[in-house]
Design a protein around this motif. Structure first.
Motif, PDB file in Angstrom:
ATOM      1  N   GLN A  71       0.837  -1.191   0.000  1.00  0.00           N
ATOM      2  CA  GLN A  71       0.000   0.000   0.000  1.00  0.00           C
ATOM      3  C   GLN A  71       0.873   1.242   0.000  1.00  0.00           C
ATOM      4  O   GLN A  71       1.523   1.563   0.995  1.00  0.00           O
ATOM      5  CB  GLN A  71      -0.938   0.020   1.204  1.00  0.00           C
ATOM      6  CG  GLN A  71      -1.906   1.197   1.180  1.00  0.00           C
ATOM      7  CD  GLN A  71      -2.846   1.222   2.363  1.00  0.00           C
ATOM      8  OE1 GLN A  71      -2.582   0.625   3.401  1.00  0.00           O
ATOM      9  NE2 GLN A  71      -3.959   1.919   2.219  1.00  0.00           N
ATOM     10  N   GLY A 128      -1.608   7.113   0.150  1.00  0.00           N
ATOM     11  CA  GLY A 128      -2.748   7.673  -0.562  1.00  0.00           C
ATOM     12  C   GLY A 128      -3.428   6.726  -1.533  1.00  0.00           C
ATOM     13  O   GLY A 128      -4.311   7.144  -2.299  1.00  0.00           O
ATOM     14  N   LYS A 129      -3.032   5.456  -1.505  1.00  0.00           N
ATOM     15  CA  LYS A 129      -3.606   4.500  -2.451  1.00  0.00           C
ATOM     16  C   LYS A 129      -4.149   3.270  -1.720  1.00  0.00           C
ATOM     17  O   LYS A 129      -3.883   3.060  -0.543  1.00  0.00           O
ATOM     18  CB  LYS A 129      -2.554   4.061  -3.468  1.00  0.00           C
ATOM     19  CG  LYS A 129      -2.068   5.187  -4.363  1.00  0.00           C
ATOM     20  CD  LYS A 129      -1.160   4.649  -5.449  1.00  0.00           C
ATOM     21  CE  LYS A 129      -0.753   5.765  -6.383  1.00  0.00           C
ATOM     22  NZ  LYS A 129       0.126   5.252  -7.483  1.00  0.00           N
ATOM     23  N   GLY A 130      -4.896   2.474  -2.451  1.00  0.00           N
ATOM     24  CA  GLY A 130      -5.376   1.223  -1.902  1.00  0.00           C
ATOM     25  C   GLY A 130      -4.317   0.138  -2.015  1.00  0.00           C
ATOM     26  O   GLY A 130      -3.386   0.250  -2.814  1.00  0.00           O
ATOM     27  N   PRO A 131      -4.435  -0.920  -1.209  1.00  0.00           N
ATOM     28  CA  PRO A 131      -3.470  -2.024  -1.284  1.00  0.00           C
ATOM     29  C   PRO A 131      -3.476  -2.689  -2.660  1.00  0.00           C
ATOM     30  O   PRO A 131      -4.523  -2.810  -3.299  1.00  0.00           O
ATOM     31  CB  PRO A 131      -3.970  -2.993  -0.211  1.00  0.00           C
ATOM     32  CG  PRO A 131      -4.767  -2.153   0.731  1.00  0.00           C
ATOM     33  CD  PRO A 131      -5.418  -1.115  -0.127  1.00  0.00           C
TER      34      PRO A 131
END
Lengths: 114, 112
Positions: free
Chosen positions: B38, B41-44
């Motif tokens: 991850q 600021g992002k998804g996994p």
């Protein structure tokens, strides 16, 4: 365009307000999930749905509800938001026919409850 | 890497070093494991997975090792780059559960 889209990306609200987080996906997956992420606590499952007529509680479903409006849409509601629901929320999808169950995540919705 | 409270375990390495991120899983009957990355600021995002009938699996610059005796999983990243800086989560598929169970994560910081 993202395969899993969450709206809003950021939201600040007040205690007692009703909040809805929306998720839509273009991956064609049957399975959809809502997770909550808090610092140091990892990802915890709130609700999941394996098809349009299927809704299941996860480990932390109290204070939340969901609606699976269509195969591609899964929304999470906080009927009366409280400060300890301040967190980063993720929607995810997986393919029914993938034995491994790999999850595909959206970019997240950051919710702050004042 | 298990964390306590709000503190995320952190691994700091120099660019070019090899990194090893560890995870202790909970159920000896779990039959499938995944590592996710991850970025801020992002998804996994999926990195690599392994089934319980394997001890080792290699990808591009990454290797996952599974030690079922001590319920331990590790992710090795070769020649770590600044772009590898992220939080890494392991996840397990427990018997009787329809979904993955995630660990608390480890932050990897790569300095140039």
């Amino acid at each position: 365009d993202a395969d899993v889209t969450q709206t809003p990306r950021n939201r600040i609200t007040k205690t007692g307000k009703r909040i809805m987080l929306e998720c839509s996906q273009t991956k064609g997956h049957d399975r959809m999930y809502w997770y909550r992420q808090d610092p140091g606590l990892g990802l915890r499952l709130i609700y999941y749905s394996f098809d349009v007529k299927d809704i299941n509680k996860g480990e932390i479903s109290d204070g939340y509800s969901v609606s699976r409006q269509a195969q591609a849409k899964f929304s999470l509601s906080l009927e009366s938001a409280i400060p300890n629901q301040t967190a980063l929320y993720f929607c995810a999808t997986s393919d029914l026919y993938t034995v491994t169950g790999e999850l595909f995540f959206g970019e997240g919705s950051r919710l702050t409850v004042l | 890497g298990e964390s306590v409270g709000l503190h995320l375990p952190t691994l700091s390495v120099q660019e070019g070093d090899n990194s090893i991120i560890n995870c202790a899983y909970s159920n000896s009957a779990s039959d499938y494991f995944i590592w996710y990355k991850q970025e801020s600021g992002k998804g996994p995002q999926f990195i690599i997975d392994i089934r319980s009938n394997m001890d080792k699996r290699q990808g591009q610059r990454v290797t996952v090792l599974l030690n079922k005796t001590v319920k331990h999983l590790s992710l090795q990243i070769a020649a770590t780059q600044p772009g590898d800086s992220a939080v890494y989560f392991c996840a397990e598929k427990r018997p009787g559960y329809s979904t993955l169970t995630f660990g608390k994560g480890t932050m990897l910081l790569v300095s140039p």
